[in-house]
Design a protein around this motif. Sequence first.
Motif, PDB file in Angstrom:
ATOM      1  N   PHE A 184       0.825  -1.214   0.000  1.00 38.54           N
ATOM      2  CA  PHE A 184       0.000   0.000   0.000  1.00 38.54           C
ATOM      3  C   PHE A 184       0.859   1.263   0.000  1.00 38.54           C
ATOM      4  O   PHE A 184       0.467   2.282  -0.571  1.00 38.54           O
ATOM      5  CB  PHE A 184      -0.935  -0.005   1.213  1.00 38.54           C
ATOM      6  N   ARG A 185       2.034   1.183   0.614  1.00 40.34           N
ATOM      7  CA  ARG A 185       2.911   2.365   0.631  1.00 40.34           C
ATOM      8  C   ARG A 185       3.389   2.729  -0.770  1.00 40.34           C
ATOM      9  O   ARG A 185       3.716   3.885  -1.040  1.00 40.34           O
ATOM     10  CB  ARG A 185       4.120   2.110   1.533  1.00 40.34           C
ATOM     11  N   ASN A 186       3.444   1.738  -1.679  1.00 42.10           N
ATOM     12  CA  ASN A 186       3.884   2.013  -3.053  1.00 42.10           C
ATOM     13  C   ASN A 186       2.963   3.000  -3.761  1.00 42.10           C
ATOM     14  O   ASN A 186       3.394   3.694  -4.681  1.00 42.10           O
ATOM     15  CB  ASN A 186       3.962   0.722  -3.854  1.00 42.10           C
ATOM     16  N   LEU A 187       1.705   3.053  -3.347  1.00 44.96           N
ATOM     17  CA  LEU A 187       0.754   3.965  -3.988  1.00 44.96           C
ATOM     18  C   LEU A 187       1.129   5.426  -3.759  1.00 44.96           C
ATOM     19  O   LEU A 187       0.714   6.301  -4.531  1.00 44.96           O
ATOM     20  CB  LEU A 187      -0.661   3.715  -3.451  1.00 44.96           C
TER      21      LEU A 187
ATOM     22  N   SER B  55       0.980   8.461  -7.242  1.00 45.79           N
ATOM     23  CA  SER B  55       1.105   9.740  -6.525  1.00 45.79           C
ATOM     24  C   SER B  55      -0.090  10.043  -5.632  1.00 45.79           C
ATOM     25  O   SER B  55      -0.537  11.198  -5.537  1.00 45.79           O
ATOM     26  CB  SER B  55       1.327  10.902  -7.519  1.00 45.79           C
ATOM     27  N   PHE B  56      -0.621   9.025  -4.972  1.00 49.01           N
ATOM     28  CA  PHE B  56      -1.577   9.294  -3.906  1.00 49.01           C
ATOM     29  C   PHE B  56      -0.820   9.918  -2.737  1.00 49.01           C
ATOM     30  O   PHE B  56       0.376   9.665  -2.541  1.00 49.01           O
ATOM     31  CB  PHE B  56      -2.245   7.995  -3.438  1.00 49.01           C
ATOM     32  N   SER B  57      -1.513  10.724  -1.964  1.00 53.26           N
ATOM     33  CA  SER B  57      -0.884  11.255  -0.765  1.00 53.26           C
ATOM     34  C   SER B  57      -0.783  10.128   0.270  1.00 53.26           C
ATOM     35  O   SER B  57      -1.443   9.089   0.153  1.00 53.26           O
ATOM     36  CB  SER B  57      -1.700  12.417  -0.203  1.00 53.26           C
ATOM     37  N   GLU B  58       0.037  10.360   1.288  1.00 58.92           N
ATOM     38  CA  GLU B  58       0.198   9.336   2.322  1.00 58.92           C
ATOM     39  C   GLU B  58      -1.127   9.079   3.039  1.00 58.92           C
ATOM     40  O   GLU B  58      -1.455   7.931   3.352  1.00 58.92           O
ATOM     41  CB  GLU B  58       1.267   9.758   3.326  1.00 58.92           C
ATOM     42  N   ASP B  59      -1.889  10.125   3.292  1.00 58.05           N
ATOM     43  CA  ASP B  59      -3.187   9.948   3.949  1.00 58.05           C
ATOM     44  C   ASP B  59      -4.148   9.160   3.060  1.00 58.05           C
ATOM     45  O   ASP B  59      -4.911   8.317   3.552  1.00 58.05           O
ATOM     46  CB  ASP B  59      -3.791  11.310   4.291  1.00 58.05           C
ATOM     47  N   GLU B  60      -4.121   9.434   1.756  1.00 59.15           N
ATOM     48  CA  GLU B  60      -4.983   8.685   0.839  1.00 59.15           C
ATOM     49  C   GLU B  60      -4.578   7.212   0.808  1.00 59.15           C
ATOM     50  O   GLU B  60      -5.440   6.327   0.789  1.00 59.15           O
ATOM     51  CB  GLU B  60      -4.897   9.286  -0.564  1.00 59.15           C
ATOM     52  N   ALA B  61      -3.273   6.951   0.802  1.00 60.58           N
ATOM     53  CA  ALA B  61      -2.808   5.565   0.803  1.00 60.58           C
ATOM     54  C   ALA B  61      -3.205   4.859   2.102  1.00 60.58           C
ATOM     55  O   ALA B  61      -3.583   3.682   2.090  1.00 60.58           O
ATOM     56  CB  ALA B  61      -1.294   5.522   0.608  1.00 60.58           C
TER      57      ALA B  61
ATOM     58  N   GLN C 141      -5.824   5.551   3.893  1.00 61.17           N
ATOM     59  CA  GLN C 141      -7.265   5.321   3.808  1.00 61.17           C
ATOM     60  C   GLN C 141      -7.570   4.108   2.934  1.00 61.17           C
ATOM     61  O   GLN C 141      -8.415   3.279   3.283  1.00 61.17           O
ATOM     62  CB  GLN C 141      -7.950   6.562   3.236  1.00 61.17           C
ATOM     63  N   ILE C 142      -6.865   3.993   1.820  1.00 55.80           N
ATOM     64  CA  ILE C 142      -7.061   2.832   0.945  1.00 55.80           C
ATOM     65  C   ILE C 142      -6.694   1.553   1.686  1.00 55.80           C
ATOM     66  O   ILE C 142      -7.413   0.553   1.631  1.00 55.80           O
ATOM     67  CB  ILE C 142      -6.218   2.983  -0.330  1.00 55.80           C
ATOM     68  N   ALA C 143      -5.569   1.581   2.415  1.00 53.63           N
ATOM     69  CA  ALA C 143      -5.132   0.387   3.142  1.00 53.63           C
ATOM     70  C   ALA C 143      -6.146  -0.018   4.203  1.00 53.63           C
ATOM     71  O   ALA C 143      -6.412  -1.214   4.406  1.00 53.63           O
ATOM     72  CB  ALA C 143      -3.764   0.647   3.782  1.00 53.63           C
ATOM     73  N   SER C 144      -6.735   0.963   4.885  1.00 55.62           N
ATOM     74  CA  SER C 144      -7.673   0.655   5.971  1.00 55.62           C
ATOM     75  C   SER C 144      -8.945  -0.030   5.471  1.00 55.62           C
ATOM     76  O   SER C 144      -9.678  -0.629   6.270  1.00 55.62           O
ATOM     77  CB  SER C 144      -8.038   1.945   6.717  1.00 55.62           C
ATOM     78  N   GLU C 145      -9.188   0.042   4.169  1.00 57.48           N
ATOM     79  CA  GLU C 145     -10.386  -0.595   3.606  1.00 57.48           C
ATOM     80  C   GLU C 145     -10.170  -2.073   3.312  1.00 57.48           C
ATOM     81  O   GLU C 145     -11.087  -2.770   2.882  1.00 57.48           O
ATOM     82  CB  GLU C 145     -10.789   0.143   2.328  1.00 57.48           C
TER      83      GLU C 145
ATOM     84  N   ALA D  29      -5.496  -3.302   7.181  1.00 56.10           N
ATOM     85  CA  ALA D  29      -4.156  -3.200   6.609  1.00 56.10           C
ATOM     86  C   ALA D  29      -3.540  -1.836   6.900  1.00 56.10           C
ATOM     87  O   ALA D  29      -4.241  -0.851   7.139  1.00 56.10           O
ATOM     88  CB  ALA D  29      -4.218  -3.442   5.107  1.00 56.10           C
ATOM     89  N   ILE D  30      -2.222  -1.796   6.903  1.00 53.52           N
ATOM     90  CA  ILE D  30      -1.468  -0.560   7.065  1.00 53.52           C
ATOM     91  C   ILE D  30      -0.561  -0.390   5.845  1.00 53.52           C
ATOM     92  O   ILE D  30      -0.494  -1.269   4.971  1.00 53.52           O
ATOM     93  CB  ILE D  30      -0.640  -0.559   8.364  1.00 53.52           C
ATOM     94  N   LEU D  31       0.161   0.716   5.776  1.00 54.03           N
ATOM     95  CA  LEU D  31       0.969   1.010   4.602  1.00 54.03           C
ATOM     96  C   LEU D  31       2.022  -0.057   4.326  1.00 54.03           C
ATOM     97  O   LEU D  31       2.370  -0.310   3.166  1.00 54.03           O
ATOM     98  CB  LEU D  31       1.661   2.369   4.761  1.00 54.03           C
ATOM     99  N   ALA D  32       2.533  -0.697   5.358  1.00 53.86           N
ATOM    100  CA  ALA D  32       3.587  -1.692   5.174  1.00 53.86           C
ATOM    101  C   ALA D  32       3.060  -3.004   4.600  1.00 53.86           C
ATOM    102  O   ALA D  32       3.847  -3.820   4.110  1.00 53.86           O
ATOM    103  CB  ALA D  32       4.290  -1.961   6.502  1.00 53.86           C
TER     104      ALA D  32
END
Length: 280
Positions: free
Chosen positions: A74-77, A84-90, A92-96, A114-117
């Motif tokens: 997810f951090r790759n996003l 080029s998603f922002s870190e907050d957007e990434a 949010q995507i991971a949390s889904e 899920a988390i960014l890692a």
Amino acid sequence: MSTMIKMVRAFTAAAALAVAAPALAAGDHKPHVDRYQWSFSGPFGTFDRAQLQRGFKVYRENCSACHGLRLVAFRNLAENGGPSFSEDEAKQIASEYTVVDGPDDFGDMFDRPAILADRFPSPFPNEQAARAANNGAYPPDFSLLAKARAAHRGFPWFVFDAFTQYAEQGPDYITSLLTGYVEPPEGMEVPVGQYYNDAFLAGQFISMAPPLYPDSIEYTDGTPMTVEQYSKDVAAFMMWAAEPHLEDRKKMGFRVMIFLIVFAGMLYFTMKSLWRNVKH
């Protein structure tokens, strides 16, 4: 001597059979693969960030129910060179998404957001479950598919491709496949549970039903909501997933070429200087 001749003949026959086998298996079917225009083509090409975000939207809303993305985190996003998603957007995507973690203090595995890692979880627990849910067909993972699937061009085209830097066979094939669902020729019977696709490499019949339809996924940036546009967007996203450092690779290649040209010039003039007083 006769034994050696027999061995050479046997090897030659085996090699000829190996070369002919793919053609025999494919029969007379020639996949119809169109060539599309891509922002990342050529030695100076770059990814279109808006297209990558649209492609991710197509994947998440339409493809992720069957196809995994197990090598992408997810951090790759949110990393440079990607959607080029922002870190907050990434985040949010991971949390889904839900991933399996553990074991806990009692030795049990548990589910958590899920988390960014984390990497994208597979839609199925194993291959057998995936086949059982898809009438025996195994939906391939999307992580490397844009580099692993391509209608390779024969001689002499691949020679020209080396000079033109044409390396978009994968996205071209994926787009052609997703838009290649057409009516079969008259008199051809399509097996039950399969569909006719004139771009499919393994023959005309594919187990995947047509996945995309016009206006099935909403774009808010004014981009046409057509099957071809959806297909191109998700193919571009898959190309990024398969080669996330494409832009850095091209930049480094350009720098290396400039260095080699300058270095070769320096060597030439150094040689001329050292040997200027020597008669030849």
